[in-house]
Design a protein around this motif. Structure first.
Motif, short mmCIF file in Angstrom:
data_model
loop_
_atom_site.label_atom_id
_atom_site.label_comp_id
_atom_site.label_asym_id
_atom_site.label_seq_id
_atom_site.Cartn_x
_atom_site.Cartn_y
_atom_site.Cartn_z
N LEU A 38 52.42 31.43 62.85
CA LEU A 38 51.50 31.99 62.00
C LEU A 38 51.56 31.18 60.67
CD1 LEU A 38 51.69 35.72 62.46
CD2 LEU A 38 50.06 34.22 63.49
N VAL A 39 52.60 30.49 60.34
CA VAL A 39 52.89 29.92 59.01
C VAL A 39 53.07 28.36 59.41
CG1 VAL A 39 53.78 32.08 57.99
CG2 VAL A 39 55.20 30.23 59.31
N ASN A 40 52.85 27.92 60.55
CA ASN A 40 53.13 26.49 60.79
C ASN A 40 52.05 25.57 60.28
OD1 ASN A 40 54.35 23.97 61.67
ND2 ASN A 40 53.74 24.50 63.92
N ARG A 41 51.82 25.48 58.92
CA ARG A 41 50.83 24.71 58.38
C ARG A 41 51.32 23.93 57.11
NH1 ARG A 41 46.79 29.01 58.44
NH2 ARG A 41 48.23 30.09 59.95
N VAL A 42 50.50 22.85 56.60
CA VAL A 42 51.22 22.28 55.35
C VAL A 42 50.16 22.94 54.06
CG1 VAL A 42 50.93 20.10 54.36
CG2 VAL A 42 51.25 19.94 56.80
N GLN A 43 48.90 23.20 54.48
CA GLN A 43 48.44 23.91 53.44
C GLN A 43 48.37 25.35 53.52
OE1 GLN A 43 46.75 22.33 50.90
NE2 GLN A 43 47.48 20.14 51.71
N PRO A 44 48.64 26.12 52.34
CA PRO A 44 48.53 25.57 51.09
C PRO A 44 49.97 25.29 50.65
CG PRO A 44 48.81 28.04 51.29
CD PRO A 44 48.48 27.78 52.60
N VAL A 45 50.08 24.40 49.48
CA VAL A 45 51.22 24.17 48.94
C VAL A 45 51.60 24.93 47.88
CG1 VAL A 45 52.02 21.96 47.70
CG2 VAL A 45 50.45 21.53 49.43
N VAL A 46 52.89 25.26 48.02
CA VAL A 46 53.42 26.39 47.20
C VAL A 46 54.49 25.49 46.34
CG1 VAL A 46 54.51 28.45 46.80
CG2 VAL A 46 53.06 28.21 48.71
N PRO A 50 55.18 22.08 51.11
CA PRO A 50 54.66 22.64 52.19
C PRO A 50 54.77 24.04 52.43
CG PRO A 50 55.39 20.53 52.99
CD PRO A 50 56.13 20.89 51.61
N PHE A 51 53.78 24.95 52.96
CA PHE A 51 53.96 26.19 53.09
C PHE A 51 55.13 26.69 53.96
CE2 PHE A 51 52.74 30.40 54.92
CZ PHE A 51 52.72 31.29 53.98
N LEU A 52 55.20 25.84 55.31
CA LEU A 52 56.14 26.03 56.22
C LEU A 52 57.49 25.98 55.55
CD1 LEU A 52 57.13 26.52 59.14
CD2 LEU A 52 56.76 24.24 59.44
N VAL A 54 58.49 26.32 52.56
CA VAL A 54 58.64 27.63 51.44
C VAL A 54 59.04 29.00 52.35
CG1 VAL A 54 57.66 29.02 49.80
CG2 VAL A 54 57.26 26.68 49.68
N TRP A 55 58.26 28.90 53.61
CA TRP A 55 58.66 30.09 54.44
C TRP A 55 59.81 30.05 54.99
CZ3 TRP A 55 55.69 34.56 55.52
CH2 TRP A 55 56.11 35.24 56.68
N LEU A 56 60.44 28.96 55.40
CA LEU A 56 61.75 28.79 55.72
C LEU A 56 62.75 28.96 54.93
CD1 LEU A 56 61.20 25.92 58.58
CD2 LEU A 56 61.31 28.35 58.78
N LEU A 57 62.47 28.55 53.70
CA LEU A 57 63.24 28.73 52.54
C LEU A 57 63.76 30.22 52.17
CD1 LEU A 57 65.29 27.38 50.23
CD2 LEU A 57 63.23 27.32 48.87
N GLY A 58 62.28 30.91 52.14
CA GLY A 58 62.53 32.36 52.02
C GLY A 58 63.26 33.18 52.82
N ALA A 59 63.10 32.85 54.26
CA ALA A 59 63.91 33.40 55.48
C ALA A 59 64.97 33.01 55.12
CB ALA A 59 63.15 32.80 56.95
N THR A 60 65.54 31.91 54.96
CA THR A 60 67.13 31.69 54.73
C THR A 60 67.35 32.28 53.70
OG1 THR A 60 66.54 29.51 55.63
CG2 THR A 60 68.73 29.64 54.38
N LEU A 61 66.84 32.60 52.70
CA LEU A 61 67.27 33.49 51.41
C LEU A 61 67.53 34.95 51.93
CD1 LEU A 61 65.75 31.60 48.51
CD2 LEU A 61 68.13 31.41 49.20
N LEU A 62 66.62 35.38 52.65
CA LEU A 62 66.53 36.94 53.00
C LEU A 62 67.62 37.21 54.21
CD1 LEU A 62 62.78 37.84 52.82
CD2 LEU A 62 64.65 38.47 51.38
N THR A 63 68.09 36.18 54.79
CA THR A 63 69.07 36.51 56.11
C THR A 63 70.39 37.09 55.36
OG1 THR A 63 68.09 34.66 57.16
CG2 THR A 63 70.48 35.31 57.59
#
Length: 77
Positions: A38-46, A50-52, A54-63
């Motif tokens: 669902l999040v495997n995309r470059v846009q939007p840019v945060v 790339p969004f992906l 940022v998503w993986l970074l957030g998941a890594t911090l929440l683990t």
């Protein structure tokens, strides 16, 4: 001890406990694998990333938070 020793919330005779706090460990799994299509995309840019990423970074911090919540819930018992 007898094999039908009942400890915790598990079925009598099994010696098992229900440990709902272990569900916290499913959070990183869902963040990394379940939501990845669902999040495997470059846009939007945060923040210029790339969004992906940022998503993986957030998941890594929440683990570690999920692991700590699991530990805390298991430690209380």
């Amino acid at each position: 001890m007898a094999s039908d020793d009942h400890r915790g919330d598990g079925p009598p005779g099994t010696g098992r406990r229900r440990r709902p706090q272990l569900l916290w460990l499913a959070v990183p799994y869902v963040l990394y694998l379940g939501a990845l299509p669902l999040v495997n995309r470059v846009q939007p840019v945060v923040f210029g990333l790339p969004f992906l990423f940022v998503w993986l970074l957030g998941a890594t911090l929440l683990t570690p938070v999920a692991v700590w919540l699991t530990w805390r819930g298991d430690h209380r018992r």
